[in-house]
Design a protein around this motif. Structure first.
Motif, mmCIF file in Angstrom:
data_model
loop_
_atom_site.group_PDB
_atom_site.id
_atom_site.type_symbol
_atom_site.label_atom_id
_atom_site.label_comp_id
_atom_site.label_asym_id
_atom_site.label_seq_id
_atom_site.Cartn_x
_atom_site.Cartn_y
_atom_site.Cartn_z
ATOM 1 N N MET A 112 13.540 -3.306 -6.685
ATOM 2 C CA MET A 112 12.497 -2.816 -8.019
ATOM 3 C C MET A 112 11.422 -1.127 -7.047
ATOM 4 S SD MET A 112 14.754 -2.679 -10.685
ATOM 5 C CE MET A 112 13.751 -1.087 -11.860
ATOM 6 N N GLU A 113 11.449 -1.396 -6.053
ATOM 7 C CA GLU A 113 10.665 -1.148 -4.921
ATOM 8 C C GLU A 113 10.850 -0.190 -4.037
ATOM 9 O OE1 GLU A 113 6.487 -3.842 -4.700
ATOM 10 O OE2 GLU A 113 8.514 -4.819 -3.883
ATOM 11 N N GLY A 114 10.368 1.068 -4.175
ATOM 12 C CA GLY A 114 11.160 1.837 -3.014
ATOM 13 C C GLY A 114 10.316 2.802 -3.409
ATOM 14 N N THR A 115 11.164 4.227 -2.752
ATOM 15 C CA THR A 115 11.037 5.613 -2.590
ATOM 16 C C THR A 115 12.615 5.817 -3.497
ATOM 17 O OG1 THR A 115 9.987 5.540 -0.828
ATOM 18 C CG2 THR A 115 10.865 8.003 -1.751
ATOM 19 N N PHE A 127 12.169 15.329 -7.532
ATOM 20 C CA PHE A 127 10.933 15.416 -6.469
ATOM 21 C C PHE A 127 11.237 13.035 -6.760
ATOM 22 C CE2 PHE A 127 10.479 14.755 -11.117
ATOM 23 C CZ PHE A 127 10.144 13.382 -11.323
ATOM 24 N N ASP A 128 11.300 12.634 -6.002
ATOM 25 C CA ASP A 128 10.911 11.314 -4.975
ATOM 26 C C ASP A 128 9.526 11.126 -5.886
ATOM 27 O OD1 ASP A 128 12.656 11.662 -3.518
ATOM 28 O OD2 ASP A 128 12.019 12.468 -1.313
ATOM 29 N N ILE A 129 9.754 9.420 -6.779
ATOM 30 C CA ILE A 129 8.560 9.088 -5.931
ATOM 31 C C ILE A 129 8.620 7.563 -5.860
ATOM 32 C CG2 ILE A 129 8.093 9.542 -9.302
ATOM 33 C CD1 ILE A 129 10.288 6.954 -10.128
ATOM 34 N N VAL A 130 7.692 6.501 -6.006
ATOM 35 C CA VAL A 130 7.543 5.641 -5.026
ATOM 36 C C VAL A 130 6.724 4.289 -6.022
ATOM 37 C CG1 VAL A 130 6.383 4.093 -3.446
ATOM 38 C CG2 VAL A 130 7.095 6.319 -2.985
ATOM 39 N N LEU A 131 7.487 3.293 -6.628
ATOM 40 C CA LEU A 131 7.258 2.363 -7.593
ATOM 41 C C LEU A 131 7.034 1.064 -6.352
ATOM 42 C CD1 LEU A 131 10.084 2.716 -9.546
ATOM 43 C CD2 LEU A 131 8.036 2.957 -9.931
ATOM 44 N N LEU A 204 24.183 -1.513 -11.341
ATOM 45 C CA LEU A 204 25.008 -2.244 -10.049
ATOM 46 C C LEU A 204 25.017 -1.184 -9.180
ATOM 47 C CD1 LEU A 204 26.816 -4.418 -12.153
ATOM 48 C CD2 LEU A 204 24.678 -5.052 -11.305
ATOM 49 N N ASN A 205 25.281 0.337 -9.635
ATOM 50 C CA ASN A 205 25.772 1.024 -8.176
ATOM 51 C C ASN A 205 24.648 1.074 -7.895
ATOM 52 O OD1 ASN A 205 28.523 1.051 -8.541
ATOM 53 N ND2 ASN A 205 28.449 2.319 -10.978
ATOM 54 N N ASN A 206 23.487 1.057 -8.377
ATOM 55 C CA ASN A 206 21.761 1.328 -7.592
ATOM 56 C C ASN A 206 21.610 2.888 -8.180
ATOM 57 O OD1 ASN A 206 21.304 -0.846 -5.740
ATOM 58 N ND2 ASN A 206 22.208 -0.491 -4.537
ATOM 59 N N GLN A 207 21.800 2.848 -9.366
ATOM 60 C CA GLN A 207 21.415 4.580 -10.019
ATOM 61 C C GLN A 207 20.505 3.770 -10.778
ATOM 62 O OE1 GLN A 207 23.429 7.644 -9.729
ATOM 63 N NE2 GLN A 207 23.856 6.609 -7.671
ATOM 64 N N LEU A 208 19.510 4.850 -10.347
ATOM 65 C CA LEU A 208 18.345 4.862 -11.094
ATOM 66 C C LEU A 208 18.173 5.577 -12.706
ATOM 67 C CD1 LEU A 208 15.267 3.008 -11.164
ATOM 68 C CD2 LEU A 208 14.245 5.142 -10.688
ATOM 69 N N PHE A 209 17.942 4.758 -13.882
ATOM 70 C CA PHE A 209 17.568 5.323 -14.973
ATOM 71 C C PHE A 209 16.272 5.405 -15.582
ATOM 72 C CE2 PHE A 209 22.006 4.314 -14.350
ATOM 73 C CZ PHE A 209 23.031 5.244 -14.643
ATOM 74 N N LEU A 210 15.381 6.535 -15.642
ATOM 75 C CA LEU A 210 14.016 5.843 -15.980
ATOM 76 C C LEU A 210 13.773 6.869 -16.888
ATOM 77 C CD1 LEU A 210 11.092 4.821 -15.287
ATOM 78 C CD2 LEU A 210 10.881 6.195 -13.415
ATOM 79 N N VAL A 227 14.778 10.532 -16.592
ATOM 80 C CA VAL A 227 15.071 10.571 -14.787
ATOM 81 C C VAL A 227 16.609 9.853 -14.752
ATOM 82 C CG1 VAL A 227 13.517 11.526 -14.185
ATOM 83 C CG2 VAL A 227 13.298 10.042 -13.564
ATOM 84 N N ASN A 228 16.947 10.374 -13.852
ATOM 85 C CA ASN A 228 18.086 9.861 -13.058
ATOM 86 C C ASN A 228 17.803 10.095 -11.488
ATOM 87 O OD1 ASN A 228 19.092 9.302 -16.087
ATOM 88 N ND2 ASN A 228 20.587 10.815 -16.005
ATOM 89 N N GLY A 229 18.541 8.856 -10.810
ATOM 90 C CA GLY A 229 18.303 9.338 -9.686
ATOM 91 C C GLY A 229 18.264 7.943 -8.848
ATOM 92 N N ARG A 230 17.925 7.804 -7.417
ATOM 93 C CA ARG A 230 18.940 6.804 -6.690
ATOM 94 C C ARG A 230 17.542 6.680 -5.740
ATOM 95 N NH1 ARG A 230 20.232 9.279 -1.476
ATOM 96 N NH2 ARG A 230 20.052 11.166 -1.417
ATOM 97 N N LYS A 231 18.127 5.035 -5.065
ATOM 98 C CA LYS A 231 16.920 5.471 -4.284
ATOM 99 C C LYS A 231 17.413 5.257 -3.072
ATOM 100 C CE LYS A 231 14.835 0.202 -2.938
ATOM 101 N NZ LYS A 231 14.728 -0.470 -3.177
ATOM 102 N N ILE A 232 15.807 5.580 -1.760
ATOM 103 C CA ILE A 232 16.462 6.092 -0.551
ATOM 104 C C ILE A 232 15.973 5.538 0.620
ATOM 105 C CG2 ILE A 232 17.314 8.572 -1.229
ATOM 106 C CD1 ILE A 232 14.245 8.957 -0.699
ATOM 107 N N ASN A 233 14.690 4.085 0.112
ATOM 108 C CA ASN A 233 14.312 3.422 0.847
ATOM 109 C C ASN A 233 13.654 2.600 0.213
ATOM 110 O OD1 ASN A 233 11.824 4.470 1.384
ATOM 111 N ND2 ASN A 233 12.335 6.125 2.366
#
Length: 233
Positions: A112-115, A127-131, A204-210, A227-233
């Motif tokens: 759950m951490e990263g960009t 836009f990119d968020i970091v947790l 499970l598909n590493n799609q983020l829902f926030l 927002v919806n998105g995906r982990k990039i690193n």
């Protein structure tokens, strides 16, 4: 369809009453959490094998205390059912599946951490968020040695605003979290505004829902983000 032993693993955000709880579909869990296992096939005969235990209901649950942390547990389901031989003449009505579920430490929050690259619903502007999770405060000025529920949330408004030290009684499981009651023990509340994280889930598909909202000083009303998105690193 042919008879299937596929099943779903769900994890509670907290171990309180079901009426106030939230469950997320997952593959692994955190220690000191309850996992729920449910067969997708209805109206069948079920045999679950978890370690040396067996169960025969369609849905079962188990609490995994902290001593299971670091363990990988095989969960096996056998399903038997009268097959539909008209459509599937080779189906013998028997299937079995084993899934391997790892139990992680509460402070193992790396998934759950990263960009994350996100965009609001119905928008193509991303836009990119970091947790980033940190040790929480057990009391003002006193850090816990096992509760990593303090969050640094960078660029939460898409315009460079950061919330460092968002500290609260955050409900968490392996793939999701949401806020408890906001406090500023050790955090910088003026950076955060009044930030409320309603739900953050990585599927499970590493799609983020926030889903979250915040108020800055003199804001007439909350600014809401879904927002919806995906982990990039």
């Amino acid at each position: 369809s042919e008879v299937s032993a596929d099943f779903e693993i769900r994890e509670a955000l907290n171990n309180g009453a079901p009426s106030i709880n939230m469950y997320t579909v997952t593959d692994d869990i955190l220690g000191n959490k309850t996992a729920f296992f449910k067969a997708k096939e209805a109206d069948a005969q079920y045999t679950w094998y978890i370690g040396l235990e067996t169960e025969t209901d369609r849905e079962i649950s188990r609490f995994f205390p902290s001593q299971w942390e670091g363990s990988t547990i095989p969960i096996t389901l056998v399903v038997e059912k009268e097959p539909n031989n008209t459509c599937f003449p080779n189906d013998d009505g028997y299937d079995s599946i084993t899934k391997y579920m790892e139990v992680h430490s509460f402070c193992d929050s790396s998934i759950m951490e990263g960009t994350f690259r996100v965009a609001e619903e119905n928008s193509i502007d991303s836009f990119d968020i970091v947790l980033d999770f940190e040790l929480a405060y057990a009391s003002p000025g006193v850090l816990s040695n096992s509760n990593c529920s303090r969050l640094d949330f960078y660029n939460y408004d898409g315009n460079g605003s950061n919330c460092v030290g968002y500290d609260n009684a955050m409900a968490r499981n392996y793939r999701a979290f949401r806020k408890g009651n906001f406090s500023n023990w050790g955090g910088a509340s003026y950076e955060c505004g009044d930030l409320v994280i309603k739900k953050c889930y990585l599927d499970l598909n590493n799609q983020l829902f926030l889903s979250y909202e915040y108020w800055h000083v003199n804001d007439p009303e909350a600014t809401e983000f879904n927002v919806n998105g995906r982990k990039i690193n």
